[in-house]
Motif scaffolding. Structure first.
Motif, PDB file in Angstrom:
ATOM      1  N   GLY A   1      11.896   1.881   9.837  1.00 58.91           N
ATOM      2  CA  GLY A   1      11.572   1.249   8.563  1.00 58.91           C
ATOM      3  C   GLY A   1      10.208   1.608   8.024  1.00 58.91           C
ATOM      4  O   GLY A   1      10.034   1.828   6.824  1.00 58.91           O
ATOM      5  N   ARG A   2       9.205   1.675   8.885  1.00 59.14           N
ATOM      6  CA  ARG A   2       7.855   1.982   8.431  1.00 59.14           C
ATOM      7  C   ARG A   2       7.771   3.395   7.881  1.00 59.14           C
ATOM      8  O   ARG A   2       7.113   3.638   6.862  1.00 59.14           O
ATOM      9  N   GLN A   3       8.440   4.322   8.539  1.00 58.75           N
ATOM     10  CA  GLN A   3       8.458   5.707   8.066  1.00 58.75           C
ATOM     11  C   GLN A   3       9.051   5.783   6.664  1.00 58.75           C
ATOM     12  O   GLN A   3       8.542   6.490   5.790  1.00 58.75           O
ATOM     13  N   PHE A   4      10.120   5.031   6.447  1.00 55.28           N
ATOM     14  CA  PHE A   4      10.764   4.997   5.134  1.00 55.28           C
ATOM     15  C   PHE A   4       9.829   4.432   4.068  1.00 55.28           C
ATOM     16  O   PHE A   4       9.651   5.015   2.999  1.00 55.28           O
TER      17      PHE A   4
ATOM     18  N   GLY B   1       8.076   6.536  -2.985  1.00 56.82           N
ATOM     19  CA  GLY B   1       7.134   6.157  -4.028  1.00 56.82           C
ATOM     20  C   GLY B   1       7.626   4.941  -4.779  1.00 56.82           C
ATOM     21  O   GLY B   1       8.575   4.272  -4.370  1.00 56.82           O
ATOM     22  N   ASP B   2       6.990   4.648  -5.901  1.00 54.47           N
ATOM     23  CA  ASP B   2       7.340   3.462  -6.675  1.00 54.47           C
ATOM     24  C   ASP B   2       8.591   3.662  -7.530  1.00 54.47           C
ATOM     25  O   ASP B   2       9.365   2.736  -7.712  1.00 54.47           O
ATOM     26  N   GLN B   3       8.748   4.838  -8.091  1.00 54.65           N
ATOM     27  CA  GLN B   3       9.867   5.093  -8.985  1.00 54.65           C
ATOM     28  C   GLN B   3      10.936   5.894  -8.265  1.00 54.65           C
ATOM     29  O   GLN B   3      10.799   7.088  -8.053  1.00 54.65           O
ATOM     30  N   GLN B   4      12.009   5.218  -7.868  1.00 57.60           N
ATOM     31  CA  GLN B   4      13.096   5.863  -7.151  1.00 57.60           C
ATOM     32  C   GLN B   4      14.427   5.463  -7.770  1.00 57.60           C
ATOM     33  O   GLN B   4      14.591   4.351  -8.265  1.00 57.60           O
ATOM     34  N   ASN B   5      15.393   6.389  -7.728  1.00 62.67           N
ATOM     35  CA  ASN B   5      16.734   6.124  -8.229  1.00 62.67           C
ATOM     36  C   ASN B   5      17.722   6.304  -7.089  1.00 62.67           C
ATOM     37  O   ASN B   5      17.611   7.249  -6.302  1.00 62.67           O
ATOM     38  N   GLY B   6      18.689   5.399  -6.979  1.00 59.74           N
ATOM     39  CA  GLY B   6      19.698   5.530  -5.951  1.00 59.74           C
ATOM     40  C   GLY B   6      19.938   4.217  -5.245  1.00 59.74           C
ATOM     41  O   GLY B   6      20.073   3.164  -5.872  1.00 59.74           O
ATOM     42  N   CYS B   7      19.985   4.256  -3.916  1.00 57.18           N
ATOM     43  CA  CYS B   7      20.183   3.047  -3.129  1.00 57.18           C
ATOM     44  C   CYS B   7      19.695   3.290  -1.703  1.00 57.18           C
ATOM     45  O   CYS B   7      19.347   4.418  -1.338  1.00 57.18           O
TER      46      CYS B   7
ATOM     47  N   GLU C   1      12.201  -7.223   2.614  1.00 53.08           N
ATOM     48  CA  GLU C   1      11.130  -8.084   2.113  1.00 53.08           C
ATOM     49  C   GLU C   1       9.981  -7.270   1.539  1.00 53.08           C
ATOM     50  O   GLU C   1       9.433  -7.607   0.477  1.00 53.08           O
ATOM     51  N   GLU C   2       9.624  -6.187   2.211  1.00 52.60           N
ATOM     52  CA  GLU C   2       8.534  -5.336   1.727  1.00 52.60           C
ATOM     53  C   GLU C   2       8.906  -4.662   0.408  1.00 52.60           C
ATOM     54  O   GLU C   2       8.076  -4.546  -0.501  1.00 52.60           O
ATOM     55  N   LEU C   3      10.143  -4.216   0.289  1.00 51.94           N
ATOM     56  CA  LEU C   3      10.599  -3.602  -0.956  1.00 51.94           C
ATOM     57  C   LEU C   3      10.534  -4.601  -2.107  1.00 51.94           C
ATOM     58  O   LEU C   3      10.157  -4.251  -3.229  1.00 51.94           O
ATOM     59  N   GLN C   4      10.885  -5.851  -1.829  1.00 52.13           N
ATOM     60  CA  GLN C   4      10.818  -6.878  -2.859  1.00 52.13           C
ATOM     61  C   GLN C   4       9.382  -7.111  -3.302  1.00 52.13           C
ATOM     62  O   GLN C   4       9.115  -7.290  -4.491  1.00 52.13           O
ATOM     63  N   LYS C   5       8.442  -7.111  -2.354  1.00 49.80           N
ATOM     64  CA  LYS C   5       7.031  -7.292  -2.696  1.00 49.80           C
ATOM     65  C   LYS C   5       6.541  -6.170  -3.598  1.00 49.80           C
ATOM     66  O   LYS C   5       5.666  -6.380  -4.445  1.00 49.80           O
ATOM     67  N   ARG C   6       7.097  -4.997  -3.422  1.00 52.72           N
ATOM     68  CA  ARG C   6       6.712  -3.850  -4.246  1.00 52.72           C
ATOM     69  C   ARG C   6       7.404  -3.856  -5.604  1.00 52.72           C
ATOM     70  O   ARG C   6       7.131  -3.019  -6.453  1.00 52.72           O
ATOM     71  N   GLY C   7       8.352  -4.776  -5.775  1.00 51.44           N
ATOM     72  CA  GLY C   7       9.079  -4.835  -7.034  1.00 51.44           C
ATOM     73  C   GLY C   7      10.196  -3.824  -7.126  1.00 51.44           C
ATOM     74  O   GLY C   7      10.683  -3.517  -8.220  1.00 51.44           O
ATOM     75  N   SER C   8      10.635  -3.291  -5.983  1.00 48.97           N
ATOM     76  CA  SER C   8      11.696  -2.285  -5.976  1.00 48.97           C
ATOM     77  C   SER C   8      13.023  -2.894  -6.400  1.00 48.97           C
ATOM     78  O   SER C   8      13.370  -4.011  -6.006  1.00 48.97           O
ATOM     79  N   GLN C   9      13.775  -2.138  -7.197  1.00 44.40           N
ATOM     80  CA  GLN C   9      15.097  -2.563  -7.638  1.00 44.40           C
ATOM     81  C   GLN C   9      16.204  -1.784  -6.930  1.00 44.40           C
ATOM     82  O   GLN C   9      17.368  -1.878  -7.320  1.00 44.40           O
TER      83      GLN C   9
END
Length: 220
Positions: free
Chosen positions: A37-40, A45-51, A68-76
């Motif tokens: 997970g940490r490597q990922f 970056g911040d702007q990613q498309n996909g899943c 949880e970390e992705l949510q903190k970053r605002g990732s969709q």
């Protein structure tokens, strides 16, 4: 799929990671694979498309912590969890935190491919949708009629059309009609989406969900 669309696979099992990457690439998808997970998190970056296809149990940073970390970053980025340890509390927590899907290992390959396709489509729609205010979920649910709401709540909890029909003393056909109307009105393509909306609005206790196959019934 466009060139900018990437499926991120995160799994500490080298064999599973390689086979999943091969499966996705065999249908023309662009894949980035990570062993933990940490490597990922360090790589994207911040702007990613996909899943994201994310294992639950990994050394160090587990799948729920990555979510949880992705949510903190605002990732969709929609998250598809895969796990050989899919006990109810873990599944509930994953969906409550916005997981797109939860698939048990060993999984059916077509099931995973279908889920990935739907997740990527969802992400495209989110990117094209204008920003929604925080109260948008409550406002959306307020558009339901009283009868639609009677169907919505047990549907979100995991009851089948037959069970809801028995509770409301109407025919299954009537419930199927209302269910289709509810899902269309809420913009929900899948039953977990209905459950997620109910949990977000505080109308359903995530610990009181029924352990049914959430996608065993498809919308009419």
């Amino acid at each position: 799929m466009t060139d900018a669309t990437t499926v991120y696979v995160v799994d500490d099992d080298a064999g599973m990671l390689e086979s999943t990457q091969w499966l996705l690439e065999s249908v023309g998808l662009t894949v980035q694979a990570y062993a933990d997970g940490r490597q990922f998190l360090d790589a994207i970056g911040d702007q990613q498309n996909g899943c994201v296809i994310l294992d639950i149990r990994m050394p160090g940073l587990g799948g729920l912590n990555v979510q949880e970390e992705l949510q903190k970053r605002g990732s969709q980025l929609p998250i598809i969890f895969v796990s050989g340890h899919a006990d109810v509390p873990i599944v509930v927590r994953a969906f409550k935190s916005g997981a797109f899907d939860f698939i048990e290992k060993p999984f059916n390959e077509q099931l995973l491919l279908d889920s990935v396709q739907q997740a990527v489509q969802l992400h495209r729609e989110r990117n094209n949708r204008p920003p929604q205010p925080e109260h948008a979920t409550t406002d959306l649910l307020a558009t339901l009629t009283r009868r639609e709401r009677d169907v919505f709540l047990p549907l979100a909890q995991g009851y089948t059309s037959r069970e809801i029909a028995d509770r409301l003393n109407v025919s299954i056909k009537t419930i199927d009609l209302y269910r289709a109307r509810v899902m269309k009105r809420l913009g929900a393509d899948r039953l977990p989406d209905v459950t997620g909306l109910a949990i977000s609005a505080g109308l359903v206790d995530p610990l009181d969900l029924r352990a049914n196959d959430r996608d065993s019934e498809t919308a009419s």
